[in-house]
Every structure is written in C-alpha cells, then in structure tokens.
Motif scaffolding. Structure first.
Motif, PDB file in Angstrom:
ATOM      1  N   VAL A 132      13.808  -5.000  70.118  1.00  0.00           N
ATOM      2  CA  VAL A 132      14.429  -6.160  70.761  1.00  0.00           C
ATOM      3  C   VAL A 132      15.073  -7.044  69.697  1.00  0.00           C
ATOM      4  O   VAL A 132      14.451  -7.360  68.674  1.00  0.00           O
ATOM      5  N   THR A 133      16.335  -7.393  69.914  1.00  0.00           N
ATOM      6  CA  THR A 133      17.036  -8.337  69.040  1.00  0.00           C
ATOM      7  C   THR A 133      17.562  -9.488  69.885  1.00  0.00           C
ATOM      8  O   THR A 133      17.737  -9.360  71.102  1.00  0.00           O
ATOM      9  N   SER A 134      17.828 -10.611  69.244  1.00  0.00           N
ATOM     10  CA  SER A 134      18.349 -11.790  69.951  1.00  0.00           C
ATOM     11  C   SER A 134      19.794 -12.048  69.541  1.00  0.00           C
ATOM     12  O   SER A 134      20.160 -11.907  68.363  1.00  0.00           O
ATOM     13  N   CYS A 135      20.608 -12.415  70.512  1.00  0.00           N
ATOM     14  CA  CYS A 135      22.015 -12.761  70.269  1.00  0.00           C
ATOM     15  C   CYS A 135      22.314 -14.092  70.955  1.00  0.00           C
ATOM     16  O   CYS A 135      21.890 -14.314  72.098  1.00  0.00           O
ATOM     17  N   GLU A 136      23.075 -14.945  70.267  1.00  0.00           N
ATOM     18  CA  GLU A 136      23.413 -16.239  70.841  1.00  0.00           C
ATOM     19  C   GLU A 136      24.763 -16.177  71.544  1.00  0.00           C
ATOM     20  O   GLU A 136      25.724 -15.606  71.034  1.00  0.00           O
TER      21      GLU A 136
ATOM     22  N   SER B  76      12.717 -16.234  72.355  1.00  0.00           N
ATOM     23  CA  SER B  76      12.995 -14.804  72.341  1.00  0.00           C
ATOM     24  C   SER B  76      11.984 -14.059  73.197  1.00  0.00           C
ATOM     25  O   SER B  76      10.808 -14.413  73.276  1.00  0.00           O
ATOM     26  N   ARG B  77      12.445 -12.980  73.816  1.00  0.00           N
ATOM     27  CA  ARG B  77      11.552 -12.163  74.623  1.00  0.00           C
ATOM     28  C   ARG B  77      10.865 -11.121  73.736  1.00  0.00           C
ATOM     29  O   ARG B  77      11.437 -10.623  72.772  1.00  0.00           O
ATOM     30  N   SER B  78       9.661 -10.763  74.136  1.00  0.00           N
ATOM     31  CA  SER B  78       8.943  -9.698  73.431  1.00  0.00           C
ATOM     32  C   SER B  78       9.294  -8.360  74.062  1.00  0.00           C
ATOM     33  O   SER B  78       9.856  -8.291  75.160  1.00  0.00           O
ATOM     34  N   ARG B  79       8.925  -7.264  73.372  1.00  0.00           N
ATOM     35  CA  ARG B  79       9.184  -5.937  73.914  1.00  0.00           C
ATOM     36  C   ARG B  79       8.433  -5.734  75.218  1.00  0.00           C
ATOM     37  O   ARG B  79       8.961  -5.129  76.170  1.00  0.00           O
TER      38      ARG B  79
ATOM     39  N   GLN C 210      19.394  -6.170  73.528  1.00  0.00           N
ATOM     40  CA  GLN C 210      19.926  -7.427  72.986  1.00  0.00           C
ATOM     41  C   GLN C 210      19.661  -8.541  73.999  1.00  0.00           C
ATOM     42  O   GLN C 210      20.226  -8.534  75.085  1.00  0.00           O
ATOM     43  N   CYS C 211      18.794  -9.452  73.665  1.00  0.00           N
ATOM     44  CA  CYS C 211      18.459 -10.568  74.548  1.00  0.00           C
ATOM     45  C   CYS C 211      19.384 -11.756  74.239  1.00  0.00           C
ATOM     46  O   CYS C 211      19.565 -12.123  73.071  1.00  0.00           O
TER      47      CYS C 211
ATOM     48  N   THR D 241      20.618 -15.649  74.350  1.00  0.00           N
ATOM     49  CA  THR D 241      20.201 -17.052  74.453  1.00  0.00           C
ATOM     50  C   THR D 241      21.436 -17.913  74.244  1.00  0.00           C
ATOM     51  O   THR D 241      22.429 -17.470  73.634  1.00  0.00           O
TER      52      THR D 241
END
Length: 388
Positions: free
Chosen positions: A110-114, A2-5, A27-28, A30
């Motif tokens: 920042v949130t992560s989405c697959e 995950s990326r940081s802010r 929304q990052c 992956t």
C-alpha cells in the motif's frame, strides 16, 4: 490518515473484488492541504504534439485580449476549446500508471498519493487555419517605397518576434504567408513593398529582358544586378526575381525562370485597381498588350483576384481579392452572397478554397453553408440563411 493493508483487503472483500484480479500495489488517495480546483488546467494533445514536446519543442498560446486564443506549435495552429466531462479528473502528481508499478506479487503493498486538485473540463485542440489577415495591415503601416523615400524615424517596424506576438500563427505558417505577400526582410524588419514601387521594379526587370532578348525562363541575376543597380538596391532586384520567379544555377551562374502566371496576374491587378468595373473584352486586349512578350494571358490566372460578370451587357470584370474578404467562414459566405445572390461553383471556389480545413473539400463546405439549385441547366449556389 493512510490505510493499512488489512483495511484495503477488508474493503475489497466488502466490494466482492478478488485480490488476484488487481495489481499488487494499491495507491490510496488523500487530499493535499493545498488542495485546489483552480490552479491547474488539462490539455489533450495528439501524438504529434506530444512527440514535439518530448523532443524539446514548445507550444505557445497566442492572441490579443479581443481574440479567441489559439495554440501554436512550430508549424501548426490549433483552436482552444473547453470540453466538459462527466467524470471528475483528479490531479495526482505522485500517482503511477501500471507500467511504473512493480511486478505483481502478494501480499498487497500500500502506498499513499496526494490529490493536488481536480477539474471537470479540459482544453481540446482542433487544427485551424492561421489567422493572418492582420499581417498585411501591420506591414502596410510603413511600406517600402525605395531608398530615396526611406524615413523610418518613428515608423512602425516589425521583426519576426514582433509579428509572432501579434499574429495568431505558428512560426512556419507566418514565414509562409510573408512569402505569399512578397514581404522583404530589410535590416531585420519585415516590410511590404509599395505596390507602385514593386511594379516599377518588375517593369525595369522585364524591360531589361526585352532589350537583352532574353527568354523569361532564363533571366541572369548577375546581369540584372549590373544593369539595374543604379536604379534599385541590389537586394530589391534579387527580391523581385525571387517573388516572381524560380532560382536555378548553370555553370556557377544564378538564373531565374519567371513565373508567367504570377506576372500576368499582378499586371491585371495593376490595370484593374483604379477601375470600379472594366469592359471584359477591352480589358483582355489591354492586359495582353501589357505583359512581357512571349507571355499569354488567361482568365484562369485571375482566380481569387478578379471576378467576371457575364450577366451584364457588355460583360465586365472587376477586382475582388480573396485577402480582402473576412477570415471567418460564415462571414465570408455572407459577404459573397451579399455581393451576388447565386454563384456557380467555378466562380465561388477561388474565394472559399482557403477556408477548407484538413481533409475538407470545397464541395463539403458548400453543402454546409449554401443551397444548390439548377439555373438554365447550370448548378448554382445561394445562401442557406437570409442575407440583409
């Protein structure tokens, strides 16, 4: 990973994008460990179909292995066609649209989405005519010829669900066409009446009309059932009246107004079905004598059923039913132009009217599939392509 802010803000700075111009939630993406390109298909739906699904309705894909698949809603049929797109379409189950994100606020969150999969095409729906030609063929496997001739042991019998599994049409379109065919539901199975039996049934009704001196616009169901139940089952008598008339009530009694055009048309079919060609003037005389008293025969009642050949001497008429022609538009035109090189619009229109799509006119259809010319001052149409 995950990326940081801070990494997101640094990337935006390199790209020369102002943070203030974006939503405050990033929304990052992956790739999932189960990432695949073949497990998902996309389909483009219009507002009507979306609302139908949201209301609890369903969409069904229908067709045998040899058929081009269609998609059916409760009352419409659509062709399924693959549409390619130059943009890669990503499947992100947890992705959120802007209206689902929190109100803008800094700093960025920042949130992560697959990404579960991708596609470079989708299914596009195009409204089409239901493909119902096979329906009559199925029902003719076991026509109803009267109670004395019933032997259903091992015979082909079809319920509504059976027909929906084989006919490429929506539920409502299927029922509409069953009505057009005068199909009758007998003990849960759809049956077509044998043509000779149907004519005998109709003839007994019209003879009763004559003996009772009834107007064909006011036929009593009660008296028909009382007088004819010895000859035919009551449900068959009522079915005949439903097929060739309009039900109405007067003082709690049911009557039927018989449809003059329908009865004249089916009488013409009975006369023409065993003749290759019929002298037109002789046919018109026999035809008028064969219909119930008070009814008037007209050639325009035979649109889509019979065709007049005015080039022969004497003029002739022969049976040509729209339902016997190919369903495919190009094949239909090929068949018609194979029978007759040049057609007037009046002659060809009844045989192509059912091919018109939504908002499509007969004129537009002729412009696409035929060429026009003048013959003795009359506009005629011939094929755009050679007919072998």
């Amino acid at each position: 990973m995950s990326r940081s802010r801070e990494e997101v803000e640094a990337t935006l700075q390199i790209a020369k994008v102002n943070v203030e111009d974006l939503r405050s939630t990033v929304q990052c993406l992956t790739f999932s460990d189960m990432f695949t390109s073949g497990d998902y298909s996309l389909m483009e739906l219009d507002d009507t179909l979306c609302k139908e699904l949201e209301a609890g309705g369903s969409l069904v894909i229908r067709g045998d292995k040899a058929d081009h698949a269609v998609l059916c809603s409760q009352n419409k049929t659509y062709d399924l066609k693959i549409a390619d797109t130059s943009n890669l379409l990503l499947f992100i189950p947890d992705g959120k649209t802007p209206d689902l994100l929190p109100a803008d606020q800094l700093p960025l969150s920042v949130t992560s989405c697959e990404v579960a999969g991708f596609s470079n095409h989708y299914w596009e729906l195009r409204r089409c005519r239901p493909k119902v030609k096979k329906l009559k063929k199925l029902l003719l496997e076991n026509p109803y010829e009267g109670p004395e001739n019933e032997n259903t042991t091992g015979a082909a019998m079809y319920t509504t669900d059976d027909l929906l599994n084989q006919i490429q049409a929506s539920y409502e379109e299927l029922l509409d066409h069953l009505k057009v065919l005068h199909a009758c539901n007998i003990k849960g199975f759809w049956r077509l009446l044998d043509f000779d039996y149907e004519m005998k049934l109709l003839n007994d009704v019209t003879q009763l009309m004559d003996s009772e001196s009834w107007s064909f616009s006011r036929v009593s169901l009660k008296v028909c059932l009382e007088e004819l139940h010895i000859l035919h089952p009551e449900e068959m008598i009522e079915h005949c009246l439903e097929s060739y008339g309009r039900r109405f009530s007067e003082e709690d009694e049911v009557f039927f107004a018989l449809d003059e055009d329908k009865i004249c048309k089916v009488t013409a079919q009975m006369i023409l079905q065993n003749a290759v060609k019929f002298n037109l003037s002789e046919f018109q005389e026999v035809w008028q004598q064969s219909v119930p008293e008070g009814m008037t025969t007209r050639l325009d009642q035979l649109k889509g059923l019979a065709l007049v050949d005015r080039t022969s001497r004497p003029e002739t008429i022969f049976l040509l039913k729209t339902e016997d022609l190919p369903e495919d538009t190009q094949e239909r035109f090929n068949t018609l132009f194979g029978m007759r090189e040049k057609w007037t619009e009046a002659d060809i229109s009844p045989y192509i009217k059912d091919l018109c799509g939504e908002k499509q006119t007969i004129g537009a259809l002729l412009t696409k599939y035929a060429r026009s010319s003048l013959q003795n001052g009359v506009k005629v149409f011939n094929s755009r392509r050679p007919i072998s």
